[in-house]
Enzyme design. Sequence first.
Site, short mmCIF file in Angstrom:
data_model
loop_
_atom_site.label_atom_id
_atom_site.label_comp_id
_atom_site.label_asym_id
_atom_site.label_seq_id
_atom_site.Cartn_x
_atom_site.Cartn_y
_atom_site.Cartn_z
N ASN A 192 0.79 -1.33 -0.06
CA ASN A 192 0.03 0.08 -0.25
C ASN A 192 0.82 1.19 0.07
O ASN A 192 0.56 2.27 -0.64
CB ASN A 192 -0.86 0.11 1.27
CG ASN A 192 -2.11 -0.78 0.77
OD1 ASN A 192 -3.17 -0.38 0.05
ND2 ASN A 192 -2.35 -1.82 1.60
N HIS A 250 -7.91 -1.05 5.48
CA HIS A 250 -8.39 -2.33 6.24
C HIS A 250 -8.93 -3.28 5.15
O HIS A 250 -9.79 -2.76 4.35
CB HIS A 250 -9.20 -2.28 7.19
CG HIS A 250 -9.47 -3.49 7.91
ND1 HIS A 250 -8.44 -3.94 8.70
CD2 HIS A 250 -10.61 -4.15 8.23
CE1 HIS A 250 -8.95 -5.10 9.28
NE2 HIS A 250 -10.33 -5.28 8.77
N GLU A 306 -7.66 -2.12 -2.74
CA GLU A 306 -6.79 -1.31 -1.66
C GLU A 306 -6.16 -0.27 -2.32
O GLU A 306 -5.91 0.97 -1.93
CB GLU A 306 -6.10 -2.36 -0.65
CG GLU A 306 -6.76 -3.11 0.22
CD GLU A 306 -5.98 -3.94 1.14
OE1 GLU A 306 -5.17 -3.49 1.80
OE2 GLU A 306 -6.03 -5.13 1.12
C1 GAR Z 1 -3.11 -4.68 3.69
O1 GAR Z 1 -4.09 -5.74 3.18
C2 GAR Z 1 -3.92 -4.12 4.79
O2 GAR Z 1 -5.42 -3.74 4.38
C3 GAR Z 1 -3.79 -4.67 5.92
O3 GAR Z 1 -2.54 -5.25 6.05
C4 GAR Z 1 -2.02 -5.55 4.61
C5 GAR Z 1 -0.88 -4.98 4.59
O4 GAR Z 1 -0.14 -5.05 3.44
N1 GAR Z 1 -3.97 -3.90 7.00
C6 GAR Z 1 -4.84 -4.33 8.14
O5 GAR Z 1 -5.22 -5.36 8.41
C7 GAR Z 1 -4.85 -3.25 9.23
N2 GAR Z 1 -5.79 -3.75 10.25
P1 GAR Z 1 0.95 -4.00 2.83
O6 GAR Z 1 2.06 -4.13 3.84
O7 GAR Z 1 1.23 -4.73 1.44
O8 GAR Z 1 0.19 -2.90 2.40
#
Ligand code: GAR
Length: 207
Positions: A20, A115, A180
């Site tokens: 993200n 999220h 996302e």
């Molecule tokens: C993502 O799916 C985000 O939405 C989730 O962690 C992942 C991080 O991925 N966040 C949560 O669950 C927060 N409660 P990334 O490090 O590749 O962005």
Amino acid sequence: MNSMKTTRQIGILLSGRGSNFEALADSIDAGRIPNARIALVISNREGAPGVEKAQKRGIPTKVMPSKGLEREAFDRQVAAALHDAHVELVCLAGYMRLLSPFFVSSFPGRILNIHPSLLPSFPGLEAQHQALTYGAKFSGCTVHFVDENLDAGPIILQSCVPIRDDDTAESLSHRILEEEHRIYTEAVCIVLEGRYRTEGRRVLINK
Ligand code: GAR
């Protein structure tokens, strides 16, 4: 938040992979988030791949291990680092740590989180797995303002992803992740441009 054409400083907090964060960095580079730069990426975990990704892009990083530290004491250090970097908008990008009331009040209305579920369903860890095992037919993702509760602040944007009969947590996570990346960019633009107003918990977006 004003919308003068000065460069807006974004701070990223992450704990892991950092996709993200990369999506936001790509959007800034491509001009999809105008007049902004990522001033600092902070990880509370050593070895988070997101930090290496930031370093490769020449973005300043700090690793600030949180393990064993009292919540507010740690958050005071993080807030100080963000203020030193003149950060005005904080984006949580896979930051697996609850924020203290002190931190939330240090950046009022200026902390966003992404999220991987349609909140208020399935907050917390492994949201995609939770949706699948619950038997939900739709899941998705949510960008929201952050308060001191877990995955709980006012919702800015959501995107819906149908759950297929043959989905695994991995295949569902993959499709949600694409959404996302898309809605996080859109939400950051809306907030930086001040293109919304709030009525109670409702975030109403000016089209
Ligand atoms: C993502 O799916 C985000 O939405 C989730 O962690 C992942 C991080 O991925 N966040 C949560 O669950 C927060 N409660 P990334 O490090 O590749 O962005």
